[in-house]
Write an enzyme that holds these catalytic residues in place. Structure first.
Site, mmCIF file in Angstrom:
data_model
loop_
_atom_site.group_PDB
_atom_site.id
_atom_site.type_symbol
_atom_site.label_atom_id
_atom_site.label_comp_id
_atom_site.label_asym_id
_atom_site.label_seq_id
_atom_site.Cartn_x
_atom_site.Cartn_y
_atom_site.Cartn_z
ATOM 1 N N SER B 214 0.847 -1.198 0.000
ATOM 2 C CA SER B 214 0.000 0.000 0.000
ATOM 3 C C SER B 214 0.878 1.241 0.000
ATOM 4 O O SER B 214 2.065 1.191 0.258
ATOM 5 C CB SER B 214 -0.890 0.001 1.233
ATOM 6 O OG SER B 214 -0.096 -0.060 2.387
ATOM 7 N N THR B 223 5.415 1.167 1.604
ATOM 8 C CA THR B 223 6.367 0.405 0.796
ATOM 9 C C THR B 223 6.232 0.783 -0.679
ATOM 10 O O THR B 223 7.231 0.924 -1.392
ATOM 11 C CB THR B 223 6.138 -1.099 0.992
ATOM 12 O OG1 THR B 223 6.487 -1.430 2.335
ATOM 13 C CG2 THR B 223 6.995 -1.920 0.049
ATOM 14 N N ASP B 276 -6.608 4.756 13.022
ATOM 15 C CA ASP B 276 -6.381 3.425 12.487
ATOM 16 C C ASP B 276 -6.956 2.475 13.528
ATOM 17 O O ASP B 276 -6.314 2.201 14.522
ATOM 18 C CB ASP B 276 -4.872 3.198 12.320
ATOM 19 C CG ASP B 276 -4.518 2.641 10.962
ATOM 20 O OD1 ASP B 276 -5.431 2.231 10.226
ATOM 21 O OD2 ASP B 276 -3.327 2.617 10.640
#
Lengths: 513, 513
Positions: B214, B223, B276
């Site tokens: 992602s 990444t 998150d």
């Protein structure tokens, strides 16, 4: 490998100036700026699409969302502005504006803590609400705040703090005289348009009632929406003061005087979510009453299975919380619970509700009795709370002021003072919803009815809505109308009728025996 | 008083056709259409600013937000489209489009129930996620959903259901062979860029590792962002398949193959909120692994006081939930907890992290030892989980594959197969943050460091970020740099340095003794 800059850079090192251009883009209250992806400011500032930016004119600064443009809709040396941005910056075409990254919004950390269940104190709420009013919260942030306060409801301290902060960030009115009355209905009941009648009665009796109303949140019409079809409601403070000095009362839109500017922003988000949490509801209602300078307030709580408040228990809790929070600010509040099982009057939608109001004020034979009764109850409670009327006699006194025409004359005078009386528009497209099977009406779904009126265009289309042709308990025959859908455009009418066809349970009819 | 229409209206009665015009407006993924306030469609449909509208071409239909325009930026017979709307509709200038009110979003009722604490079942989540993928949720709705799932965390059943629904609405990959390995690091640790190294080691050993990564959620680099500075990552499915068939591995951006399109939308909102939640994190990670066709997955959980996971307890709970939910889909998962107390390697930001990766792969003398160690641990776990390597020997085998150059050759081959190797850019502006007082570094705030790198422009500015010049426990002298801030523009550099000046506690130094 590492290079130091010769001098410590300062934020004024780069020329971020662009020429203002009014693009005429309507976005409700959203401040948007349009800049070329390849303009010197986007490049030097490292701005990307949907960045939050600070836009500064000579004497104003706003936060806006940046959309980037790669065509010549705007030029390299221009910054295009949405109407909301344009009006807040108070500029003219060609003015120089500087644009840079918006400062980090520090209060978002407090909001995140709230999502995770931590309570907010005065200081945290003040920073959140200040940032909201300054336009620093995007829709994503606003929605998170509203949702967090619905998921874990505001407690007593938070509700008091939010109420205080909400009126502190706005303007505050004061009036001659120490007794200022007001009323508020906690929404959820279509057609419950008692306010204009109550103001007329109470002002006719001599009490001071400078009524500031809201536009619809999740309903097909707010009092301001309905009243706007009868007279101008978008008055500035000086104009409101003149009306009240002359007539003791007014019925205007509260948003135009920024009594609780945070509420106006939050209301749009609550409306999009169709959410209304108790703490925010209390803060919204009371912050506006306090900011409006009220001292004695009657609150109407309609209770019914499809009203906003669905049970007597919920109503009792809410009443107590309203009285408690009001008490913290020295505000005297009386709560009146009312029947919320079906719409009030016949009209649902701004103009249709305004006509019901006129019928009651003019004491027409066909005027909706339920709307008249409710208005008298609330006006009566205010006459008693105001102090010079004996307990138990307010209601009948209110009825008398209606019956002898004093209320109607007062209402006409108020409309004149606000800028002149208007005749509510009639919708171009009208279509009945017909009874399929004869029987007795045993249930009316207020929420679906409100949705139907909204799909027909209310409140934005003033003449749109639903005109009721039946009440709970009525015997109806197949082929007779339940109600008539009113719309200003054919598209909206079709849209509402599609919904009605897919939701045949708006009216529930028991089989004939 | 009521009039019936002659015939039942249909939704095709009115011509809602307008000519498509590409305005080149960049809004990230937000579909926006611009129409004249006075055009026949706005008038007949009763559309107002910020309405949600359905826009239909011959073979596509999207939901978009309407902004109205009162200048000739668009003509009366035109509908202007943002880039996101343009690409989704797949039209060309002048194509006919019809615009009408968007259908009511039925799943919003489910979302509201969730806000008020009701749990969601498979069906409810499927309708919510389908509506999200179809673009029917505005930012206000998306944010409410994300916030509700953070305020009252998703339970086990909801997490399984969300995982299932999220991969069901996307594409699903299958590969030759029954053993497909994968890894994922649960973010929060700047510079933790092990993935390219792990893929190179594992693929060099012959295991199949088609890695879809992602972009950054709340971190300065994902990444995919870092890898993009070394090779193209935006490959379509056919291209990915060719790379994997040839090299047994790839490191590509997952979003381009729509493995979990709902996640891509939710990630943007989570990023704006800096939220998150655990359940969404699990569903996000596992739905992508399942959709990617993985069978054996190693998960890296960095734990530290300012990492995403702050305590061993939280890590243990999350590990168990990940294993449990994975098990419900027949996915074999091994969780590796790692030290999350400070950044990994030296670089923070896409290009800076990519250089650390190259240094490790090339086995340079100055390569960051911590990054190398972590990559070997995770690659070793995969080699063991993959089945042909004895438990306890994976780590040293991984080190051997790095040391003898096989991993570096494999990595070069993968980059070539993905479209050609690139050299990461260097930032034009670099400025050190200097130690004010000599001493020992006792604490590094990962979150503030990540924020610093983001303010410098990462991840959108590829070369931007922070280069670390110290580690926890190091003795530092006054005047020596803690780190160097890298930025592509002067504006971003200034912005980051302002933040650093206001947050002197990013690095904590104990006094000399």
């Amino acid at each position: 490998m590492t290079r130091s800059l010769a001098a410590t850079p300062t934020t004024t090192a780069t020329d971020h100036s662009l020429q203002a251009r009014r693009l005429g883009v309507h976005t409700q209250d959203q401040a948007i700026v349009f800049m070329r992806t390849d303009c010197h400011v986007c490049r030097s500032e490292g701005l990307s699409a949907r960045s939050q930016v600070s836009v500064r004119s000579d004497d104003q600064e706003i936060v806006a969302t940046l959309y980037q443009i790669s065509t010549d809709v705007v030029q390299l040396n221009e910054v295009g502005l949405s109407e909301a941005a344009w009006h807040r910056l108070q500029v003219t075409d060609g003015d120089r504006l500087t644009v840079r990254h918006a400062d980090p919004v520090e209060s978002l950390a407090e909001m995140r803590r709230r999502i995770y269940g931590h309570r907010l104190d005065d200081g945290s709420l003040r920073s959140i609400v200040s940032d909201i009013v300054a336009g620093r919260y995007s829709d994503v942030h606003l929605s998170a705040f509203v949702t967090a306060c619905a998921a874990l409801p505001l407690d007593h301290n938070e509700t008091i703090a939010l109420t205080r902060v909400m009126f502190e960030v706005g303007e505050r009115l004061s009036w001659p005289g120490s007794l200022i009355v007001d009323k508020h209905s906690v929404g959820g009941l279509p057609g419950n348009r008692t306010t204009p009648i109550v103001v007329a009665i109470v002002a006719a009796h001599g009490l001071t009632m400078p009524k500031t109303s809201s536009r619809a949140i999740t309903s097909p019409a707010g009092t301001a929406d309905a009243m706007e079809t009868l007279a101008p409601v978008d008055l500035d403070l000086a104009a409101i003061r003149r009306v009240v000095e002359r007539e003791s009362g007014c019925i205007v839109w509260g948003g135009s005087v920024r009594l609780s500017p945070a509420d106006d922003v939050l209301i749009r988000v609550e409306r999009a979510l169709d959410l209304d949490s108790e703490g925010q509801l209390i803060a919204s209602v009371l912050s506006k009453k306090i900011a409006a300078g009220s001292t004695h307030v009657v609150l109407d709580l309609p209770v019914g299975p499809t009203a906003k408040i669905r049970s007597a228990d919920t109503a009792a809790t809410l009443s107590q919380r309203l009285v408690d929070v009001a008490g913290a600010f020295g505000l005297q509040v009386r709560v009146v619970q009312s029947d919320g099982s079906q719409p009030v009057g016949q009209g649902i939608g701004p103009a249709l509700e305004a006509r019901d109001v006129l019928a009651v004020l003019q004491d027409c034979p066909g005027a909706p009795a339920d709307l008249r009764d409710r208005a008298c109850t609330l006006a009566g409670a205010l006459l008693e709370l105001g102090g010079d009327v004996l307990s138990g006699t307010g209601r009948s006194l209110a009825g008398q002021i209606l019956a002898d025409g004093r209320a109607w004359r007062k209402f006409q005078n108020i409309c004149e003072a606000q800028g002149g009386m208007r005749i509510p528009a009639e919708a171009a497209h009208q279509h009945p919803l017909l009874v399929a099977r004869s029987g007795r009406i045993v249930r009316i779904d207020n929420r679906k009815l409100a949705k139907l009126a909204k799909l027909a265009g209310a409140p934005d289309s003033k003449a749109a809505g639903v005109h009721m042709e039946c009440k709970l308990g009525h015997q109806v025959q197949a082929g007779q109308p339940f109600c008539v859908v009113h719309a200003e455009t054919r598209g909206e009418l079709e849209y509402a009728l599609d919904y009605a066809a897919a939701h045949l349970d708006i009216f529930e009819v028991s089989a004939d025996e």
